[in-house]
Design a protein around this motif. Structure first.
Motif, mmCIF file in Angstrom:
data_model
loop_
_atom_site.group_PDB
_atom_site.id
_atom_site.type_symbol
_atom_site.label_atom_id
_atom_site.label_comp_id
_atom_site.label_asym_id
_atom_site.label_seq_id
_atom_site.Cartn_x
_atom_site.Cartn_y
_atom_site.Cartn_z
ATOM 1 N N HIS A 98 0.860 -1.196 0.000
ATOM 2 C CA HIS A 98 0.000 0.000 0.000
ATOM 3 C C HIS A 98 0.895 1.245 0.000
ATOM 4 N N ASN B 61 -6.050 -2.434 -4.020
ATOM 5 C CA ASN B 61 -6.957 -1.344 -3.665
ATOM 6 C C ASN B 61 -7.677 -1.649 -2.357
ATOM 7 N N HIS C 72 -13.094 3.296 -2.328
ATOM 8 C CA HIS C 72 -13.098 4.493 -3.190
ATOM 9 C C HIS C 72 -12.064 5.531 -2.753
ATOM 10 N N SER D 256 -8.985 5.105 -1.865
ATOM 11 C CA SER D 256 -7.589 4.782 -2.198
ATOM 12 C C SER D 256 -7.303 4.785 -3.696
ATOM 13 N N ILE D 257 -8.352 4.839 -4.511
ATOM 14 C CA ILE D 257 -8.156 4.661 -5.960
ATOM 15 C C ILE D 257 -7.270 5.750 -6.568
ATOM 16 N N MET E 40 -3.581 5.446 -5.545
ATOM 17 C CA MET E 40 -3.000 4.238 -6.127
ATOM 18 C C MET E 40 -2.693 4.438 -7.608
ATOM 19 N N ALA F 79 -1.420 -1.493 -10.447
ATOM 20 C CA ALA F 79 -2.626 -1.395 -9.625
ATOM 21 C C ALA F 79 -3.521 -2.616 -9.763
ATOM 22 N N MET G 70 -7.683 -3.844 -8.574
ATOM 23 C CA MET G 70 -8.959 -3.189 -8.281
ATOM 24 C C MET G 70 -9.847 -4.159 -7.513
ATOM 25 N N TRP H 236 -14.553 0.442 -12.826
ATOM 26 C CA TRP H 236 -13.123 0.503 -13.124
ATOM 27 C C TRP H 236 -12.641 -0.752 -13.840
#
Length: 253
Positions: A8, A37, A40, A42-43, A46, A59, A61, A82
């Motif tokens: 992370h 992930n 919402h 952290s998107i 990232m 990344a 998801m 996404w």
């Protein structure tokens, strides 16, 4: 060369020195880092890291089980959107967690099953979180298995019998800082598991290996995990690096 399969690095703990932390990792030979992930929130962070380091940071998801609450459907709509928009390295991190809160287990199970379905649709591996809920997660996963679904049980801390269940499903065990802990228990388990079933990870900023235990973890510490794994298994660090890198590349291919 090492691969950190779970980091992370976009977390707020790195907001002051993210670039330096990544450079330290690259200097240690950790030149691929996979970013799971959370939800919402952290998107954006990232994807910014991935955009800055497209050859090194990749990344995933998914919706973390600790972010599954009453309104988890809203979060899942975003994940699905996404996944339909662009390719990701994996669907993750997903799973169940009975450590922090037992109130939303049914919702966690539902969210997990839905996201496994998306992984199959997009032919991506899954990255599984199962804190205090290993057997529950295995039981959820088994009916969903097909010959294409694969992934990793991240932060594996289970028994030899647990490891066997993971291996029989064709999944990898994610080995991180816990392997270096005096009472972590993995010193009894890892001698029984072939290197071909293992990948390395940090879960940074959490679970820093000895001698940094209790401090912020970072991807540069992957070689410390590799050294401990080599010691436990009676092989060279080079063998650990070669095998775990090959496994990670196969997993995320």
């Amino acid at each position: 060369m090492f691969i950190d399969t779970h980091a992370h690095i976009y977390a707020q703990q790195f907001e002051k020195d993210q670039e330096e932390a990544l450079q330290r990792a690259f200097e240690q030979g950790v030149n691929k880092i996979y970013l799971p992930n959370i939800d919402h929130t952290s998107i954006d962070g990232m994807l910014e890291v991935e955009a800055k380091y497209p050859d090194n940071c990749f990344a995933m998801m998914g919706l973390h089980p600790c972010s599954v609450k009453q309104d988890f459907e809203k979060e899942l709509y975003l994940v699905e959107d996404w996944l339909n928009k662009r390719p990701f390295a994996a669907v993750g991190e997903i799973g169940t967690d009975l450590y922090w809160d037992k109130n939303f287990y049914e919702q966690q199970a539902e969210a997990f099953e839905i996201q496994v379905g998306w992984a199959k649709k997009h032919q991506r591996p899954i990255v599984i979180h199962c804190r205090e809920s290993f057997q529950e997660t295995i039981d959820l996963l088994k009916p969903l298995m097909d010959d294409k679904l694969t992934g990793v049980f991240h932060c594996f801390t289970g028994s030899v019998a647990d490891a066997q269940q993971v291996i029989e499903l064709g999944f990898y065990l994610g080995i991180g800082g816990v392997a270096t802990f005096k009472n972590g228990g993995l010193d009894k388990v890892l001698p029984e598991v072939l290197l071909e079933h293992l990948v390395l990870e940090t879960d940074c900023p959490y679970l820093a290996p000895v001698p940094h235990r209790g401090k912020r973890n970072e991807s540069a510490y992957v070689p410390l995990v590799a050294q401990k794994l080599a010691e436990i298994k009676g092989v060279t660090v080079e063998e650990v690096a070669q095998n775990t890198t090959k496994n990670a590349e196969k997993l995320f291919a």
